[in-house]
Write a protein that holds these residues in place. Structure first.
Motif, PDB file in Angstrom:
ATOM      1  N   TYR A  18       0.836  -1.210   0.000  1.00  0.00           N
ATOM      2  CA  TYR A  18       0.000   0.000   0.000  1.00  0.00           C
ATOM      3  C   TYR A  18       0.871   1.260   0.000  1.00  0.00           C
ATOM      4  O   TYR A  18       0.561   2.241  -0.667  1.00  0.00           O
ATOM      5  CB  TYR A  18      -0.942   0.005   1.207  1.00  0.00           C
ATOM      6  CG  TYR A  18      -2.152  -0.897   1.013  1.00  0.00           C
ATOM      7  CD1 TYR A  18      -3.109  -0.608   0.043  1.00  0.00           C
ATOM      8  CD2 TYR A  18      -2.336  -2.032   1.781  1.00  0.00           C
ATOM      9  CE1 TYR A  18      -4.210  -1.426  -0.148  1.00  0.00           C
ATOM     10  CE2 TYR A  18      -3.435  -2.858   1.594  1.00  0.00           C
ATOM     11  CZ  TYR A  18      -4.365  -2.552   0.627  1.00  0.00           C
ATOM     12  OH  TYR A  18      -5.453  -3.365   0.425  1.00  0.00           O
ATOM     13  N   ALA A  19       1.961   1.220   0.769  1.00  0.00           N
ATOM     14  CA  ALA A  19       2.852   2.389   0.817  1.00  0.00           C
ATOM     15  C   ALA A  19       3.445   2.661  -0.572  1.00  0.00           C
ATOM     16  O   ALA A  19       3.520   3.811  -1.009  1.00  0.00           O
ATOM     17  CB  ALA A  19       3.963   2.147   1.840  1.00  0.00           C
ATOM     18  N   LEU A  20       3.817   1.599  -1.266  1.00  0.00           N
ATOM     19  CA  LEU A  20       4.419   1.775  -2.600  1.00  0.00           C
ATOM     20  C   LEU A  20       3.379   2.263  -3.614  1.00  0.00           C
ATOM     21  O   LEU A  20       3.680   3.104  -4.464  1.00  0.00           O
ATOM     22  CB  LEU A  20       5.070   0.470  -3.074  1.00  0.00           C
ATOM     23  CG  LEU A  20       6.286   0.024  -2.251  1.00  0.00           C
ATOM     24  CD1 LEU A  20       6.816  -1.322  -2.739  1.00  0.00           C
ATOM     25  CD2 LEU A  20       7.402   1.070  -2.288  1.00  0.00           C
ATOM     26  N   TRP A  21       2.139   1.744  -3.511  1.00  0.00           N
ATOM     27  CA  TRP A  21       1.074   2.254  -4.391  1.00  0.00           C
ATOM     28  C   TRP A  21       0.827   3.737  -4.137  1.00  0.00           C
ATOM     29  O   TRP A  21       0.656   4.526  -5.056  1.00  0.00           O
ATOM     30  CB  TRP A  21      -0.223   1.473  -4.162  1.00  0.00           C
ATOM     31  CG  TRP A  21      -0.313   0.175  -4.891  1.00  0.00           C
ATOM     32  CD1 TRP A  21       0.269  -0.140  -6.084  1.00  0.00           C
ATOM     33  CD2 TRP A  21      -1.040  -0.995  -4.488  1.00  0.00           C
ATOM     34  NE1 TRP A  21      -0.055  -1.439  -6.434  1.00  0.00           N
ATOM     35  CE2 TRP A  21      -0.853  -1.978  -5.488  1.00  0.00           C
ATOM     36  CE3 TRP A  21      -1.836  -1.305  -3.383  1.00  0.00           C
ATOM     37  CZ2 TRP A  21      -1.428  -3.245  -5.413  1.00  0.00           C
ATOM     38  CZ3 TRP A  21      -2.411  -2.566  -3.307  1.00  0.00           C
ATOM     39  CH2 TRP A  21      -2.204  -3.519  -4.307  1.00  0.00           C
ATOM     40  N   LEU A  22       0.848   4.101  -2.833  1.00  0.00           N
ATOM     41  CA  LEU A  22       0.631   5.518  -2.490  1.00  0.00           C
ATOM     42  C   LEU A  22       1.761   6.387  -3.027  1.00  0.00           C
ATOM     43  O   LEU A  22       1.541   7.497  -3.516  1.00  0.00           O
ATOM     44  CB  LEU A  22       0.582   5.678  -0.971  1.00  0.00           C
ATOM     45  CG  LEU A  22      -0.769   5.770  -0.281  1.00  0.00           C
ATOM     46  CD1 LEU A  22      -0.557   5.980   1.207  1.00  0.00           C
ATOM     47  CD2 LEU A  22      -1.638   6.882  -0.844  1.00  0.00           C
ATOM     48  N   GLN A  23       2.962   5.850  -2.930  1.00  0.00           N
ATOM     49  CA  GLN A  23       4.115   6.594  -3.438  1.00  0.00           C
ATOM     50  C   GLN A  23       3.961   6.850  -4.941  1.00  0.00           C
ATOM     51  O   GLN A  23       4.210   7.943  -5.435  1.00  0.00           O
ATOM     52  CB  GLN A  23       5.400   5.814  -3.172  1.00  0.00           C
ATOM     53  CG  GLN A  23       6.632   6.550  -3.679  1.00  0.00           C
ATOM     54  CD  GLN A  23       7.904   5.734  -3.523  1.00  0.00           C
ATOM     55  OE1 GLN A  23       7.898   4.516  -3.656  1.00  0.00           O
ATOM     56  NE2 GLN A  23       8.984   6.410  -3.230  1.00  0.00           N
ATOM     57  N   GLU A  24       3.519   5.786  -5.642  1.00  0.00           N
ATOM     58  CA  GLU A  24       3.308   5.888  -7.089  1.00  0.00           C
ATOM     59  C   GLU A  24       2.283   6.975  -7.419  1.00  0.00           C
ATOM     60  O   GLU A  24       2.452   7.755  -8.332  1.00  0.00           O
ATOM     61  CB  GLU A  24       2.749   4.544  -7.546  1.00  0.00           C
ATOM     62  CG  GLU A  24       3.254   4.021  -8.872  1.00  0.00           C
ATOM     63  CD  GLU A  24       2.696   2.617  -9.069  1.00  0.00           C
ATOM     64  OE1 GLU A  24       1.576   2.512  -9.581  1.00  0.00           O
ATOM     65  OE2 GLU A  24       3.356   1.646  -8.654  1.00  0.00           O
ATOM     66  N   LYS A  25       1.202   7.010  -6.624  1.00  0.00           N
ATOM     67  CA  LYS A  25       0.105   7.950  -6.887  1.00  0.00           C
ATOM     68  C   LYS A  25       0.455   9.377  -6.517  1.00  0.00           C
ATOM     69  O   LYS A  25      -0.014  10.322  -7.138  1.00  0.00           O
ATOM     70  CB  LYS A  25      -1.138   7.557  -6.086  1.00  0.00           C
ATOM     71  CG  LYS A  25      -1.733   6.240  -6.471  1.00  0.00           C
ATOM     72  CD  LYS A  25      -2.704   6.416  -7.610  1.00  0.00           C
ATOM     73  CE  LYS A  25      -3.407   5.126  -7.942  1.00  0.00           C
ATOM     74  NZ  LYS A  25      -4.043   5.181  -9.258  1.00  0.00           N
ATOM     75  N   THR A  26       1.235   9.551  -5.433  1.00  0.00           N
ATOM     76  CA  THR A  26       1.463  10.897  -4.908  1.00  0.00           C
ATOM     77  C   THR A  26       2.828  11.478  -5.277  1.00  0.00           C
ATOM     78  O   THR A  26       3.010  12.689  -5.232  1.00  0.00           O
ATOM     79  CB  THR A  26       1.398  10.895  -3.362  1.00  0.00           C
ATOM     80  OG1 THR A  26       2.393   9.981  -2.880  1.00  0.00           O
ATOM     81  CG2 THR A  26       0.038  10.465  -2.864  1.00  0.00           C
ATOM     82  N   GLY A  27       3.776  10.594  -5.566  1.00  0.00           N
ATOM     83  CA  GLY A  27       5.140  11.070  -5.800  1.00  0.00           C
ATOM     84  C   GLY A  27       5.862  11.401  -4.503  1.00  0.00           C
ATOM     85  O   GLY A  27       6.966  11.948  -4.517  1.00  0.00           O
ATOM     86  N   PHE A  28       5.244  11.076  -3.372  1.00  0.00           N
ATOM     87  CA  PHE A  28       5.888  11.350  -2.081  1.00  0.00           C
ATOM     88  C   PHE A  28       7.068  10.403  -1.873  1.00  0.00           C
ATOM     89  O   PHE A  28       7.140   9.324  -2.462  1.00  0.00           O
ATOM     90  CB  PHE A  28       4.904  11.122  -0.921  1.00  0.00           C
ATOM     91  CG  PHE A  28       3.771  12.106  -0.840  1.00  0.00           C
ATOM     92  CD1 PHE A  28       3.711  13.225  -1.664  1.00  0.00           C
ATOM     93  CD2 PHE A  28       2.742  11.924   0.074  1.00  0.00           C
ATOM     94  CE1 PHE A  28       2.667  14.126  -1.584  1.00  0.00           C
ATOM     95  CE2 PHE A  28       1.691  12.821   0.169  1.00  0.00           C
ATOM     96  CZ  PHE A  28       1.654  13.919  -0.664  1.00  0.00           C
ATOM     97  N   ASP A  29       7.941  10.796  -0.958  1.00  0.00           N
ATOM     98  CA  ASP A  29       9.003   9.877  -0.549  1.00  0.00           C
ATOM     99  C   ASP A  29       8.376   8.755   0.280  1.00  0.00           C
ATOM    100  O   ASP A  29       7.267   8.921   0.815  1.00  0.00           O
ATOM    101  CB  ASP A  29      10.053  10.613   0.295  1.00  0.00           C
ATOM    102  CG  ASP A  29      10.854  11.608  -0.556  1.00  0.00           C
ATOM    103  OD1 ASP A  29      10.903  11.400  -1.780  1.00  0.00           O
ATOM    104  OD2 ASP A  29      11.390  12.564   0.008  1.00  0.00           O
TER     105      ASP A  29
END
Ligand SMILES: Cc1cc2nc3c(=O)[nH]c(=O)nc-3n(C[C@H](O)[C@H](O)[C@H](O)COP(=O)(O)O)c2cc1C
Length: 183
Positions: A18-29
């Protein structure tokens, strides 16, 4: 000021996914909590913390408790990942148990994770078997959602991870950050 960071603690991979999917969507670190120091996060505008649920505790939550007093300027949100299907009452109980004092009001979201007994540590597998034996003594009509999920998942491998669980988080970020982030 940097935009956002996703911190996660995952034993068996669902929270990390989930963290990696979120990273993909947001561009956050994005990084694991156990490799994170306060110094590394203090300059982010948005802090997202994700943790697996183990025996009703949220992994990584102590990190937030420890530093919350020093993070007032940040938009903080949490997502918790469990095996149970989403249940508003159970989730409310989880929230009341953990989000007290300075943590009260921090938004928390739920994502359904996975169940892989073959990957569990010896201790976790035996703990789950013990729990199953205790739950089996109850009337199935009285099972908590998590107990029902445990009884159904024991002995099987299940993966309920789905990026759709992240949509409420993305909506929240969009609603609350205005021009700060573009998803
Ligand atoms: C020892 C143990 C206790 C657990 N307790 C709960 C629980 O209280 N509620 C729940 O919904 N899921 C519970 N689970 C299931 C995990 O939350 C689920 O496997 C989740 O995907 C874990 O996140 P991870 O894959 O990132 O480690 C438990 C799993 C283990 C191994």
């Amino acid at each position: 000021m940097r935009k956002g960071i996703i911190l996660y603690q995952s034993k068996y991979g669902a929270t990390k996914q989930y963290a990696l999917w979120l990273q993909e969507k947001t561009g956050f670190d994005c990084q694991e909590i156990r490799h994170t120091s306060f110094h590394q996060i203090k300059d982010y505008e948005i802090l997202i913390l994700g943790g697996g649920i183990y025996a009703s505790g949220i992994a990584g939550f102590n990190f937030l408790k420890k530093y919350i007093a020093h993070l007032p300027q940040q938009n903080i949100l949490v997502f918790a990942v469990g095996a149970s299907p989403y249940d508003p009452t159970a989730f409310d109980q989880l929230y009341q148990r953990h989000f007290k004092d300075r943590l009260e009001g921090i938004p928390c979201f739920y994502c359904r994770g996975a169940w892989h007994e073959d990957r569990m540590t010896w201790v976790d597998r035996h703990l789950c078997q013990l729990l199953k034996r205790m739950v089996a003594k109850k009337d199935p009509a009285d099972y908590e959602p998590w107990e029902k999920a445990l009884m159904e998942a024991m002995g099987r491998s299940c993966d309920w991870t789905d990026p759709a669980y992240l949509q409420p988080i993305l909506n929240y970020l969009e609603e609350h950050s205005h021009e700060k982030i573009s998803l």
